[in-house]
Design a protein around this motif. Structure first.
Motif, PDB file in Angstrom:
ATOM      1  N   VAL A  45      -7.679   9.692   1.650  1.00  0.00           N
ATOM      2  CA  VAL A  45      -7.721   8.322   2.161  1.00  0.00           C
ATOM      3  C   VAL A  45      -8.327   8.343   3.565  1.00  0.00           C
ATOM      4  O   VAL A  45      -7.783   8.965   4.473  1.00  0.00           O
ATOM      5  CB  VAL A  45      -6.308   7.688   2.188  1.00  0.00           C
ATOM      6  N   LYS A  46      -9.474   7.669   3.720  1.00  0.00           N
ATOM      7  CA  LYS A  46     -10.154   7.579   5.012  1.00  0.00           C
ATOM      8  C   LYS A  46      -9.725   6.326   5.773  1.00  0.00           C
ATOM      9  O   LYS A  46      -9.569   6.349   6.986  1.00  0.00           O
ATOM     10  CB  LYS A  46     -11.663   7.578   4.810  1.00  0.00           C
ATOM     11  N   ALA A  47      -9.550   5.200   5.032  1.00  0.00           N
ATOM     12  CA  ALA A  47      -9.182   3.943   5.689  1.00  0.00           C
ATOM     13  C   ALA A  47      -8.520   3.006   4.697  1.00  0.00           C
ATOM     14  O   ALA A  47      -8.838   3.014   3.510  1.00  0.00           O
ATOM     15  CB  ALA A  47     -10.417   3.271   6.282  1.00  0.00           C
ATOM     16  N   GLU A  96     -10.677   3.086   1.350  1.00  0.00           N
ATOM     17  CA  GLU A  96     -11.874   3.925   1.414  1.00  0.00           C
ATOM     18  C   GLU A  96     -11.455   5.383   1.297  1.00  0.00           C
ATOM     19  O   GLU A  96     -10.502   5.819   1.958  1.00  0.00           O
ATOM     20  CB  GLU A  96     -12.605   3.686   2.726  1.00  0.00           C
ATOM     21  N   LEU A  97     -12.170   6.138   0.458  1.00  0.00           N
ATOM     22  CA  LEU A  97     -11.885   7.557   0.263  1.00  0.00           C
ATOM     23  C   LEU A  97     -13.033   8.409   0.786  1.00  0.00           C
ATOM     24  O   LEU A  97     -14.190   7.997   0.743  1.00  0.00           O
ATOM     25  CB  LEU A  97     -11.697   7.854  -1.224  1.00  0.00           C
ATOM     26  N   ILE A 104       0.891  -1.169   0.000  1.00  0.00           N
ATOM     27  CA  ILE A 104       0.000   0.000   0.000  1.00  0.00           C
ATOM     28  C   ILE A 104       0.924   1.212   0.000  1.00  0.00           C
ATOM     29  O   ILE A 104       1.781   1.332   0.869  1.00  0.00           O
ATOM     30  CB  ILE A 104      -0.909   0.019   1.248  1.00  0.00           C
ATOM     31  N   VAL A 105       0.771   2.092  -0.980  1.00  0.00           N
ATOM     32  CA  VAL A 105       1.713   3.211  -1.115  1.00  0.00           C
ATOM     33  C   VAL A 105       1.128   4.550  -0.660  1.00  0.00           C
ATOM     34  O   VAL A 105       1.743   5.587  -0.882  1.00  0.00           O
ATOM     35  CB  VAL A 105       2.265   3.300  -2.561  1.00  0.00           C
ATOM     36  N   VAL A 106      -0.051   4.524  -0.032  1.00  0.00           N
ATOM     37  CA  VAL A 106      -0.646   5.733   0.539  1.00  0.00           C
ATOM     38  C   VAL A 106      -0.958   5.463   2.007  1.00  0.00           C
ATOM     39  O   VAL A 106      -0.977   4.321   2.444  1.00  0.00           O
ATOM     40  CB  VAL A 106      -1.930   6.160  -0.219  1.00  0.00           C
ATOM     41  N   SER A 107      -1.201   6.531   2.744  1.00  0.00           N
ATOM     42  CA  SER A 107      -1.531   6.420   4.162  1.00  0.00           C
ATOM     43  C   SER A 107      -2.847   7.130   4.440  1.00  0.00           C
ATOM     44  O   SER A 107      -3.264   8.003   3.662  1.00  0.00           O
ATOM     45  CB  SER A 107      -0.441   7.074   5.014  1.00  0.00           C
ATOM     46  N   VAL A 108      -3.477   6.777   5.556  1.00  0.00           N
ATOM     47  CA  VAL A 108      -4.696   7.459   5.967  1.00  0.00           C
ATOM     48  C   VAL A 108      -4.396   8.950   6.098  1.00  0.00           C
ATOM     49  O   VAL A 108      -3.368   9.341   6.650  1.00  0.00           O
ATOM     50  CB  VAL A 108      -5.224   6.881   7.302  1.00  0.00           C
TER      51      VAL A 108
END
Length: 70
Positions: free
Chosen positions: A49-51, A68-69, A15-19
């Motif tokens: 990014v929410k979750a 989840e966005l 996963i390359v993004v964070s909450v």
């Protein structure tokens, strides 16, 4: 609220993004590993990014929600 979905079955390799990250349409957000190939997953819409729904290492089927966005 919207979701980024898996485009095929495989393991969530990275996963390359964070909450809290703001992402743009077309940005790479995750990488799946399937049949020893790395498949990038790109956001179809912009958002925040929410979750992280499926963590790294988990198996997913095509259409499963990954992120989840807002």
């Amino acid at each position: 609220m919207s979701f980024i979905q898996a485009s095929m079955a495989g393991n969530v390799w990275k996963i390359v993004v964070s909450v809290g990250d703001t992402i743009e349409k077309g940005q790479e957000v995750a990488i799946l590993e399937s049949m020893k190939m790395e498949i990038p997953i790109e956001a179809e819409v912009a958002g925040t990014v929410k979750a992280i729904v499926k963590p790294e290492g988990e198996f997913v089927n095509e259409g499963d929600h990954l992120i989840e966005l807002d």
